[in-house]
Design a protein around this motif. Structure first.
Motif, PDB file in Angstrom:
ATOM      1  N   GLY A 206      10.866   7.778  -5.990  1.00  0.00           N
ATOM      2  CA  GLY A 206       9.774   6.625  -5.913  1.00  0.00           C
ATOM      3  C   GLY A 206       8.378   7.471  -6.462  1.00  0.00           C
ATOM      4  O   GLY A 206       8.569   8.321  -7.325  1.00  0.00           O
ATOM      5  N   ILE A 207       7.438   6.895  -6.318  1.00  0.00           N
ATOM      6  CA  ILE A 207       6.019   7.592  -6.537  1.00  0.00           C
ATOM      7  C   ILE A 207       5.176   7.322  -5.264  1.00  0.00           C
ATOM      8  O   ILE A 207       5.612   6.743  -4.192  1.00  0.00           O
ATOM      9  CB  ILE A 207       5.350   6.830  -7.467  1.00  0.00           C
ATOM     10  CG1 ILE A 207       5.276   5.338  -7.075  1.00  0.00           C
ATOM     11  CG2 ILE A 207       6.181   6.754  -8.789  1.00  0.00           C
ATOM     12  CD1 ILE A 207       4.521   4.231  -8.217  1.00  0.00           C
ATOM     13  N   ARG A 208       4.379   8.360  -5.192  1.00  0.00           N
ATOM     14  CA  ARG A 208       3.114   8.183  -4.104  1.00  0.00           C
ATOM     15  C   ARG A 208       2.011   8.000  -4.606  1.00  0.00           C
ATOM     16  O   ARG A 208       1.451   8.571  -5.507  1.00  0.00           O
ATOM     17  CB  ARG A 208       3.280   9.563  -3.242  1.00  0.00           C
ATOM     18  CG  ARG A 208       2.344   9.546  -2.100  1.00  0.00           C
ATOM     19  CD  ARG A 208       2.886  11.077  -1.243  1.00  0.00           C
ATOM     20  NE  ARG A 208       2.283  10.671   0.143  1.00  0.00           N
ATOM     21  CZ  ARG A 208       2.667  10.034   1.300  1.00  0.00           C
ATOM     22  NH1 ARG A 208       3.788   9.714   0.850  1.00  0.00           N
ATOM     23  NH2 ARG A 208       2.086   9.856   2.308  1.00  0.00           N
ATOM     24  N   ILE A 209       1.311   7.028  -4.126  1.00  0.00           N
ATOM     25  CA  ILE A 209      -0.053   6.251  -4.623  1.00  0.00           C
ATOM     26  C   ILE A 209      -1.098   6.695  -3.535  1.00  0.00           C
ATOM     27  O   ILE A 209      -0.919   6.327  -2.238  1.00  0.00           O
ATOM     28  CB  ILE A 209       0.220   4.949  -4.794  1.00  0.00           C
ATOM     29  CG1 ILE A 209       1.132   4.715  -6.052  1.00  0.00           C
ATOM     30  CG2 ILE A 209      -1.198   4.286  -5.106  1.00  0.00           C
ATOM     31  CD1 ILE A 209       1.276   3.040  -6.512  1.00  0.00           C
ATOM     32  N   ALA A 210      -2.075   7.198  -4.095  1.00  0.00           N
ATOM     33  CA  ALA A 210      -3.371   7.269  -3.099  1.00  0.00           C
ATOM     34  C   ALA A 210      -4.424   6.335  -3.541  1.00  0.00           C
ATOM     35  O   ALA A 210      -4.825   6.576  -4.778  1.00  0.00           O
ATOM     36  CB  ALA A 210      -3.789   8.554  -3.229  1.00  0.00           C
TER      37      ALA A 210
ATOM     38  N   ASN B 229     -12.432  -2.848 -12.544  1.00  0.00           N
ATOM     39  CA  ASN B 229     -12.048  -1.415 -12.724  1.00  0.00           C
ATOM     40  C   ASN B 229     -11.185  -0.831 -11.353  1.00  0.00           C
ATOM     41  O   ASN B 229     -11.632  -0.838 -10.299  1.00  0.00           O
ATOM     42  CB  ASN B 229     -13.209  -0.455 -12.991  1.00  0.00           C
ATOM     43  CG  ASN B 229     -13.657  -0.705 -14.369  1.00  0.00           C
ATOM     44  OD1 ASN B 229     -13.188  -0.876 -15.191  1.00  0.00           O
ATOM     45  ND2 ASN B 229     -15.330  -0.380 -14.550  1.00  0.00           N
ATOM     46  N   VAL B 230     -10.168  -0.109 -11.508  1.00  0.00           N
ATOM     47  CA  VAL B 230      -9.309   0.363 -10.619  1.00  0.00           C
ATOM     48  C   VAL B 230      -8.691   1.694 -11.074  1.00  0.00           C
ATOM     49  O   VAL B 230      -8.508   2.062 -12.077  1.00  0.00           O
ATOM     50  CB  VAL B 230      -8.165  -0.493 -10.058  1.00  0.00           C
ATOM     51  CG1 VAL B 230      -7.210  -0.093  -9.184  1.00  0.00           C
ATOM     52  CG2 VAL B 230      -8.641  -2.149  -9.654  1.00  0.00           C
ATOM     53  N   ALA B 231      -8.651   2.758  -9.886  1.00  0.00           N
ATOM     54  CA  ALA B 231      -8.045   3.973 -10.229  1.00  0.00           C
ATOM     55  C   ALA B 231      -7.207   4.254  -9.001  1.00  0.00           C
ATOM     56  O   ALA B 231      -7.468   3.870  -7.997  1.00  0.00           O
ATOM     57  CB  ALA B 231      -9.211   4.912 -10.322  1.00  0.00           C
ATOM     58  N   MET B 232      -6.157   4.793  -9.328  1.00  0.00           N
ATOM     59  CA  MET B 232      -5.151   5.194  -8.289  1.00  0.00           C
ATOM     60  C   MET B 232      -4.365   6.713  -8.655  1.00  0.00           C
ATOM     61  O   MET B 232      -4.243   6.930  -9.785  1.00  0.00           O
ATOM     62  CB  MET B 232      -4.118   4.318  -7.929  1.00  0.00           C
ATOM     63  CG  MET B 232      -4.536   3.017  -7.595  1.00  0.00           C
ATOM     64  SD  MET B 232      -3.096   1.745  -7.097  1.00  0.00           S
ATOM     65  CE  MET B 232      -4.196   0.275  -6.707  1.00  0.00           C
ATOM     66  N   GLN B 233      -4.280   7.616  -7.666  1.00  0.00           N
ATOM     67  CA  GLN B 233      -3.612   8.600  -7.936  1.00  0.00           C
ATOM     68  C   GLN B 233      -2.060   8.247  -7.747  1.00  0.00           C
ATOM     69  O   GLN B 233      -1.672   7.813  -6.853  1.00  0.00           O
ATOM     70  CB  GLN B 233      -4.169   9.898  -6.933  1.00  0.00           C
ATOM     71  CG  GLN B 233      -5.538   9.996  -7.096  1.00  0.00           C
ATOM     72  CD  GLN B 233      -6.021  10.954  -6.001  1.00  0.00           C
ATOM     73  OE1 GLN B 233      -5.387  11.896  -5.561  1.00  0.00           O
ATOM     74  NE2 GLN B 233      -7.395  10.765  -5.737  1.00  0.00           N
ATOM     75  N   VAL B 234      -1.197   9.096  -8.683  1.00  0.00           N
ATOM     76  CA  VAL B 234       0.132   8.716  -8.754  1.00  0.00           C
ATOM     77  C   VAL B 234       0.697  10.019  -8.875  1.00  0.00           C
ATOM     78  O   VAL B 234       0.584  10.644  -9.951  1.00  0.00           O
ATOM     79  CB  VAL B 234       0.553   7.850 -10.148  1.00  0.00           C
ATOM     80  CG1 VAL B 234       1.837   7.461 -10.160  1.00  0.00           C
ATOM     81  CG2 VAL B 234      -0.384   6.567 -10.054  1.00  0.00           C
TER      82      VAL B 234
END
Length: 671
Positions: free
Chosen positions: A567-571, A556-561
């Motif tokens: 582009g995109i910013r990922i946290a 399981n993985v979660a990332m804020q997009v």
């Protein structure tokens, strides 16, 4: 049982009390200031009464307004929450005089234990081990220095009526005592209307452990295990857990029995907390007693199965405790993170504004994992300068400490907030910190592990590859949507394999990506140009959803997009990084682009957060040394000292005491 109660508080604790009251079939009344007119607790309650201007001293702290609201609505009892009037002896006395029940301890217990100085005297009288200190009236900063010299450094300067880290300073020298004493008094006056402080020895490398007690009006008192609250910043708790990884059953029983004895000595009859400072050798000393519900009570509720708010209401109604000490069992492990409106990349300074997006992880209970979110805000709401910056308390419970931490880490990654800065990146970084995971804790943990504060970090190794893989998957979905809009793609979403250069800022990771339905396959390209083992990413994510949730190779993985212009910013796990996904042709062009350089603001003192200028400590033309105080700015009831980062001469002052400034407003310039 009561038919209607009033909650003399706001925010998440008001919402929390409303939930228990609703479960018990009790109607609720909220009170609100002008700043909270559209707040969540007002919306949740059955009734709401306006009580005044935004400043707490003109609304939430006015006893007569709370009493009048009770009379106006017919509320039979009042739950004070925590903070505000919760530990004011005068409050339950005023309610009693008006024929209203206080859902909390009797005034005598508050008088004996709510005052930090008096509680230490009572503990000493009861032969409870206490930390060496001076509990008398401290007349001025010179007197404070004399006391500190006698006790020995370091010392803790602490507000007598304090709580929540307000009015508290650690001093290692005479100069720090002088500054800390004056700041602690000012904060105590502002937050509690009581500027008395005391001084005690600061125990080096301590742990903060507290025992939850629960008493009734029939002489019964029990303890419900302990909470470890050692992860603190500026003396304010950040992460709590139950039980403590330090304690064994013998030490737990000793602390619990001592806490119960102290509670019985003052006829305690509600939920309360006896706090201890503990050494790494399991030695412990009484610190203080909080005669109210604690912010961190959810971790105790999850490991014991006891609803503390419900118990407080039942006790106030005169019921006997249905639990005996032998009935209390601790099951599993719970971890709580306090989500604050503060910028971890600006030394945790407060952030205010509108919650443009507020998407917490869904509360759930499945596969022995519980996710709970106690909050007092909602999307579109306003984070005000007038109150505590807490947004929510995110709590996870699991069969083991490791599982609870994993659940917390995933839930934080899935917690999306936009419109203000928040401390979720820092909380996420803490969850993956090796020392935290080992349980090797102390109240100095954050200062020791983040001596220069929390700064943006470049993801490396496995985390970087994970972010790159998700970025490639997201980019492939964006690409498919563009082709569908243009009519180039008809039918099932299938993307031919393609080479991509994923840039994490300027760090380049080469990979091949292909998509088939909800499954994206990513294979990284090694330095030798060979393609590695494929990784399968499965997710139902669609453009516009702020959190990518799915699995990578079954994990399981979660990332804020967050979409950006190019582009995109990922946290993810405490990392926030701008990501670009290029084709080979685009990457070749991007490599030729110059790197932008940030403007130098080294000769300006900018206001680091929205706040009120309390004082300007320098004059134009004055020479200052690095570390000297330049100004003091107050925000969310905390006074923040702004110091010179280097030697210099003050050229021009642009702000004056009493001014309200926005973030990055110019305060002064150096020559």
């Amino acid at each position: 049982m009561f038919k209607k109660i009033l909650i003399a508080n706001r925010g998440e604790i008001a919402c929390r009390v409303i939930k228990s009251a609703r479960k018990m079939g009790i109607k609720t009344v909220a009170v609100y200031s002008e700043a909270d007119r559209d707040a969540l607790h007002v919306e949740m309650a059955d009734e709401a009464v306006f009580i005044g201007p935004p400043a707490a001293a003109e609304s939430y702290l006015l006893i007569e307004k709370i009493v009048e609201a009770c009379k106006q609505t017919g509320a039979e009892a009042v739950h004070p929450g925590y903070g505000f009037l919760s530990e004011r002896e005068a409050f339950p006395r005023a309610l009693e005089a008006a024929g209203i029940v206080f859902i909390g301890p009797n005034p005598g217990a508050i008088a004996a234990m709510g005052d930090k100085i008096e509680s230490k005297k009572a503990a000493a009288k009861a032969n409870v081990s206490t930390v060496p200190g001076y509990l008398g009236v401290i007349t001025d900063d010179k007197h404070a220095v004399k006391i500190a010299d006698e006790i020995g450094y370091p010392v803790m300067i602490k507000a007598s009526a304090g709580g929540g880290g307000k009015g508290m300073r650690i001093a290692h020298s005479t100069s720090e005592v002088v500054e800390g004493f004056n700041l602690a008094k000012a904060e105590a006056k502002s937050s509690f209307g009581d500027d008395r402080v005391f001084i005690e020895k600061f125990i080096v490398d301590p742990r903060h452990i507290e025992i939850q007690v629960l008493g009734d009006k029939h002489g019964n008192v029990i303890y419900l295990g302990e909470r470890e609250c050692s992860i603190q910043r500026r003396n304010q708790k950040v992460i709590e857990e139950a039980p403590s990884p330090l304690l064994d059953e013998t030490t737990r029983r000793k602390m619990g029995e001592q806490a119960v004895a102290l509670a019985k000595a003052v006829n305690y009859d509600s939920a309360g907390t006896v706090e201890f400072v503990a050494g790494q050798d399991k030695s412990f000393y009484f610190l203080e007693m909080n005669t109210r519900l604690q912010v961190e009570h959810p971790v105790t509720e999850l490991v014991t199965g006891v609803d503390l708010v419900e118990q407080m209401i039942r006790v106030a109604a005169g019921e006997k405790l249905q639990l005996a000490q032998k009935d209390v069992t601790l099951t599993g492990w719970a971890v709580e993170s306090r989500v604050y409106a503060e910028d971890p990349f600006r030394n945790f300074l407060p952030s205010i504004g509108r919650l443009v997006k507020y998407r917490p992880p869904a509360e759930s209970k499945s596969d022995n994992i519980t996710v709970r979110n106690d909050t007092g805000v909602q999307e579109g709401g306003e984070i005000s300068i007038y109150y505590d910056p807490m947004i929510a308390k995110l709590v996870t419970h699991a069969p083991s400490r490791a599982a609870a931490i994993e659940a917390q880490s995933h839930a934080l990654d899935a917690f999306y907030i936009d419109g203000i800065r928040h401390n979720i990146p820092f909380l996420s970084a803490l969850m993956s910190h090796p020392r935290w995971r080992e349980g090797n804790l102390s109240t100095g943990f954050i200062a020791e592990e983040f001596p220069k504060g929390f700064a943006a970090r470049a993801p490396e190794g496995e985390v970087a590859r994970r972010i790159a893989a998700v970025a490639a998957a997201v980019d492939s979905i964006y690409g498919e949507r563009k082709r569908q809009i243009s009519g180039q793609l008809i039918g099932r979403a299938v993307t031919r394999a393609g080479r991509r250069a994923v840039w994490l800022e300027r760090e380049e990771i080469a990979l091949d990506v292909a998509r088939d339905g909800d499954v994206v396959t990513v294979a990284f390209i090694g330095a030798d140009g060979k393609t590695g083992t494929p990784h399968k990413l499965s997710s139902s994510w669609k453009p516009g959803v702020p959190v990518w949730e799915g699995t990578i190779d079954g994990h399981n993985v979660a990332m804020q997009v967050r979409p950006m212009a190019s582009g995109i910013r990922i946290a993810h796990q405490g990392y926030e990084v701008a990501v670009n996904v290029f084709t080979e042709i685009e990457a070749a062009a991007a490599r030729l682009m110059p790197v932008g350089v940030k403007a130098d603001t080294g000769k300006k003192l900018l206001c680091p957060m929205p706040g009120l200028v309390v004082s300007i400590a320098v004059t134009e033309g004055q020479d200052v040394k690095a570390g000297e105080t330049l100004a003091v700015v107050e925000a969310m009831k905390m006074q923040n000292v702004l110091r010179a980062e280097r030697d210099g001469t003050v050229k021009k002052i642009h702000a004056a005491a009493g001014a309200t400034l926005a973030v990055d407003a110019l305060i002064l310039e150096f020559a």
